[in-house]
Design a protein around this motif. Structure first.
Motif, PDB file in Angstrom:
ATOM      1  N   TYR A 235       0.849  -1.191   0.000  1.00  0.00           N
ATOM      2  CA  TYR A 235       0.000   0.000   0.000  1.00  0.00           C
ATOM      3  C   TYR A 235       0.884   1.239   0.000  1.00  0.00           C
ATOM      4  CZ  TYR A 235      -3.211   3.433   2.251  1.00  0.00           C
ATOM      5  OH  TYR A 235      -3.953   4.535   2.579  1.00  0.00           O
ATOM      6  N   VAL A 236       0.654   2.114  -0.952  1.00  0.00           N
ATOM      7  CA  VAL A 236       1.383   3.386  -0.972  1.00  0.00           C
ATOM      8  C   VAL A 236       0.384   4.501  -0.727  1.00  0.00           C
ATOM      9  CG1 VAL A 236       2.902   4.893  -2.275  1.00  0.00           C
ATOM     10  CG2 VAL A 236       2.970   2.450  -2.662  1.00  0.00           C
TER      11      VAL A 236
ATOM     12  N   SER B 263       4.872   7.718   3.004  1.00  0.00           N
ATOM     13  CA  SER B 263       4.997   7.365   4.416  1.00  0.00           C
ATOM     14  C   SER B 263       6.271   6.564   4.629  1.00  0.00           C
ATOM     15  CB  SER B 263       3.770   6.592   4.884  1.00  0.00           C
ATOM     16  OG  SER B 263       3.409   5.625   3.933  1.00  0.00           O
ATOM     17  N   VAL B 264       7.361   7.327   4.741  1.00  0.00           N
ATOM     18  CA  VAL B 264       8.669   6.754   5.036  1.00  0.00           C
ATOM     19  C   VAL B 264       9.330   7.687   6.049  1.00  0.00           C
ATOM     20  CG1 VAL B 264       9.099   5.511   2.890  1.00  0.00           C
ATOM     21  CG2 VAL B 264       9.520   7.950   2.970  1.00  0.00           C
TER      22      VAL B 264
ATOM     23  N   PHE C  27      11.786  -1.788   6.908  1.00  0.00           N
ATOM     24  CA  PHE C  27      10.506  -2.380   6.524  1.00  0.00           C
ATOM     25  C   PHE C  27      10.679  -3.837   6.074  1.00  0.00           C
ATOM     26  CE2 PHE C  27       9.283   2.163   6.166  1.00  0.00           C
ATOM     27  CZ  PHE C  27       8.159   2.121   6.973  1.00  0.00           C
TER      28      PHE C  27
ATOM     29  N   SER D 123       8.673   5.424  -1.034  1.00  0.00           N
ATOM     30  CA  SER D 123       7.455   4.872  -0.452  1.00  0.00           C
ATOM     31  C   SER D 123       6.942   3.701  -1.304  1.00  0.00           C
ATOM     32  CB  SER D 123       6.411   5.992  -0.378  1.00  0.00           C
ATOM     33  OG  SER D 123       5.371   5.663   0.496  1.00  0.00           O
ATOM     34  N   LEU D 124       7.033   3.871  -2.601  1.00  0.00           N
ATOM     35  CA  LEU D 124       6.600   2.802  -3.516  1.00  0.00           C
ATOM     36  C   LEU D 124       7.489   1.567  -3.358  1.00  0.00           C
ATOM     37  CD1 LEU D 124       4.959   1.752  -5.930  1.00  0.00           C
ATOM     38  CD2 LEU D 124       6.488   3.026  -7.443  1.00  0.00           C
TER      39      LEU D 124
ATOM     40  N   VAL E 130       9.050   0.585  -0.775  1.00  0.00           N
ATOM     41  CA  VAL E 130       8.702  -0.104   0.472  1.00  0.00           C
ATOM     42  C   VAL E 130       7.482  -1.003   0.249  1.00  0.00           C
ATOM     43  CG1 VAL E 130       7.847   0.216   2.817  1.00  0.00           C
ATOM     44  CG2 VAL E 130       9.702   1.650   1.972  1.00  0.00           C
ATOM     45  N   ALA E 131       6.514  -0.487  -0.511  1.00  0.00           N
ATOM     46  CA  ALA E 131       5.285  -1.252  -0.736  1.00  0.00           C
ATOM     47  C   ALA E 131       5.551  -2.514  -1.558  1.00  0.00           C
ATOM     48  CB  ALA E 131       4.245  -0.385  -1.433  1.00  0.00           C
TER      49      ALA E 131
END
Ligand SMILES: Nc1ncnc2c1ncn2[C@@H]1O[C@H](COP(=O)(O)OP(=O)(O)O)[C@@H](O)[C@H]1O
Ligand SMILES: [Mg+2]
Lengths: 244, 236
Positions: free
Chosen positions: B80-81, B86-87, B100, B140-141, B143-144
């Motif tokens: 989910y981004v 959200s980092v 993560f 953020s992407l 991480v997702a």
């Protein structure tokens, strides 16, 4: 709950802190300076003012500092979306809470070790009990501050608001913990209030270690741990996987 | 009921006393890129939150891979981004991903793969707070994508990116879909509609169209999706 995730959270919090040189310096140096200032104030006075007040200060500082640092850090997690992201991942709330407690407990240990060293080695704080007990009290105290900070961060929308909780929560405790007026001499109602506040027990434990060769602080520590557990449970309630 | 995708039935969400989602029913299938297009404020982010399971819903149901949204078993399977990256701004790109990845428990080699996917290999040791907006949203992407999710939910991932990068990211989304994932992407820029296999047009908390881009243009006789959107609004 998973040890891997708890340790990952703790390591991450410590890395963030390491990046922030100013905060790190404040965390480690400021308590030493405050203790030194207290010592300096009493240098020309008779009596043992420094010996009487320093243990209380060693109890107050980790609580206040960790309360502030944790409430701001976790508020950032809440507002930046990282908390939401973590809660959508396989992270237990306990992993998050204990990770924070572990990280700030370690910082508090370092912080208090420095402050206690300065107080006992350089400033001749006379200490009857063992030094390690002071450290144990300081670390538990810091974890209590972290747990409460994490809890109140749920009620703040901005960092400015989060910081405002500190005086509201801490000043009454400083006034009532026996530092200014002996608790026996307080009006009985206020004495009752002071018994319901955790810092009273932290200051009490620190003073016992300073005054007694074989201090019995188990009861005080138990109360602090109980308050911490309660704050962690309340904190866990504010970590919602689903919000409106 | 879709066993390998998302099924939303009569979904309603009330936020701050306002009915933000008003009875949505649709499905998102695996192996394709589904676009959610609509103007700002129409409820795209709220819908995505409901699918990921972080939004409390008022009525209806959201089912993912046969389980209710938010179920514990789904947490490993969804990437989910959020709209705002959200980092951790005070950590480096690599430190963010390492953290993560540890939470997800995947292999560490996955970190480099994800950095390559979003073209951030050269920035891996830069502190995220000092990156550009587009670079931060790509962190953020990344991480997702760490957990190799079967459902990828992306809330306006291409906003403010330069056209070349935007094209590359859409290619990445299609590669993920080809590998079998259900990819659900939102945007308020109607131009991006043509890059999707399937389109959901949304307005004021309702789905007003659910078809492929070509079908939509054919049905409305419009030259582009923006015009199609307008004609659908005028029709209703
Ligand atoms: N936290 C919130 N509390 C109350 N209302 C909200 C909240 N977030 C968004 N809204 C409202 O919900 C509606 C849809 O918002 P959102 O889902 O963010 O739309 P979009 O992503 O399409 O721009 C808007 O009218 C917005 O004002
Ligand atoms: Mg949005």
């Amino acid at each position: 709950m998973s040890l891997r995730i708890t340790l990952a959270v703790a390591a991450r919090v410590l890395t963030q802190l390491r990046r922030d040189h100013r905060t790190l310096a404040m965390l480690l140096v400021l308590p030493c300076l405050v203790i030194a200032l207290l010592w300096w104030m009493f240098t020309d006075l008779p009596g043992r003012g420094f010996d009487a007040l320093a243990p209380a200060l060693l109890a107050l500082i980790p609580f206040i500092v960790m309360f502030l640092v944790t409430s701001v850090t976790t508020l950032r997690e809440r507002t930046s979306g990282t908390l939401e992201r973590l809660l959508a991942m396989p992270l237990g709330k306990g992993d998050f809470l204990l990770g924070y407690a572990l990280a700030f407990g370690l910082v508090a240990a370092a912080q208090s070790a420095l402050a206690v060293t300065v107080a006992t080695v350089f400033l001749d704080l006379s200490l009857e009990g063992p030094v390690w007990m002071l450290l144990v009290v300081a670390v538990l105290d810091a974890i209590l501050g972290s747990a409460l900070g994490l809890f109140v961060s749920a009620f703040a929308r901005t960092e400015f608001q989060a910081v405002q909780f500190m005086p509201a929560l801490v000043f009454p405790q400083i006034l009532l913990c026996g530092l200014f007026v002996d608790r026996d001499l307080l009006p009985s109602f206020l004495d009752g209030v002071s018994r319901a506040l955790p810092l009273t027990y932290a200051v009490d434990a620190m003073s016992s270690v300073a005054d007694h060769a074989h201090p019995s602080i188990a009861a005080d520590l138990l109360v602090i741990v109980a308050f911490t557990a309660a704050a962690l449970v309340l904190g866990a309630l504010t970590l919602r996987r689903q919000t409106d | 009921m879709m066993k390998n995708g998302v099924a939303v039935a009569d979904l309603g969400v009330v936020r701050g006393g306002v009915e933000v989602l008003r009875g949505l029913t649709f499905e998102v299938g695996p192996g394709e890129v589904t676009g959610l297009l609509g103007p700002s404020g129409c409820g795209k982010s709220t819908l995505m939150r409901a699918i990921v399971g972080v939004q409390r819903i008022t009525r209806g149901s959201v089912t993912i891979f046969g389980e209710a949204a938010g179920a514990r078993a789904l947490r490993h399977r969804i990437g989910y981004v959020t709209q705002a990256p959200s980092v951790y701004d005070d950590l480096t790109v690599a430190e963010n991903l390492t953290f993560f990845a540890a939470v997800l428990g995947g292999p560490r080699t996955r970190i480099d793969d994800c950095l390559a996917l979003v073209d951030l290999g050269a920035q891996r040791d830069r502190v995220v707070g000092r990156l550009s907006g587009g670079q931060r949203s790509r962190v953020s992407l990344a991480v997702a994508l760490l957990g190799e999710p079967e459902l990828v939910v992306l809330d306006e991932p291409t906003v403010g990116l330069d056209p070349v990068l935007r094209r590359d990211l859409w290619e990445t989304f299609h590669r993920l879909a080809e590998a079998g994932a259900a990819v659900f992407v939102s945007s308020h820029v109607m131009d991006e509609a043509t890059r999707c296999d399937r389109l959901l047009l949304m307005r004021e908390g309702r789905i007003i169209a659910d078809s492929s881009p070509d079908e939509l243009l054919e049905k409305t006789g419009a030259a582009d999706v923006e015009t199609a959107f307008l004609s659908l609004v005028e029709e209703s």
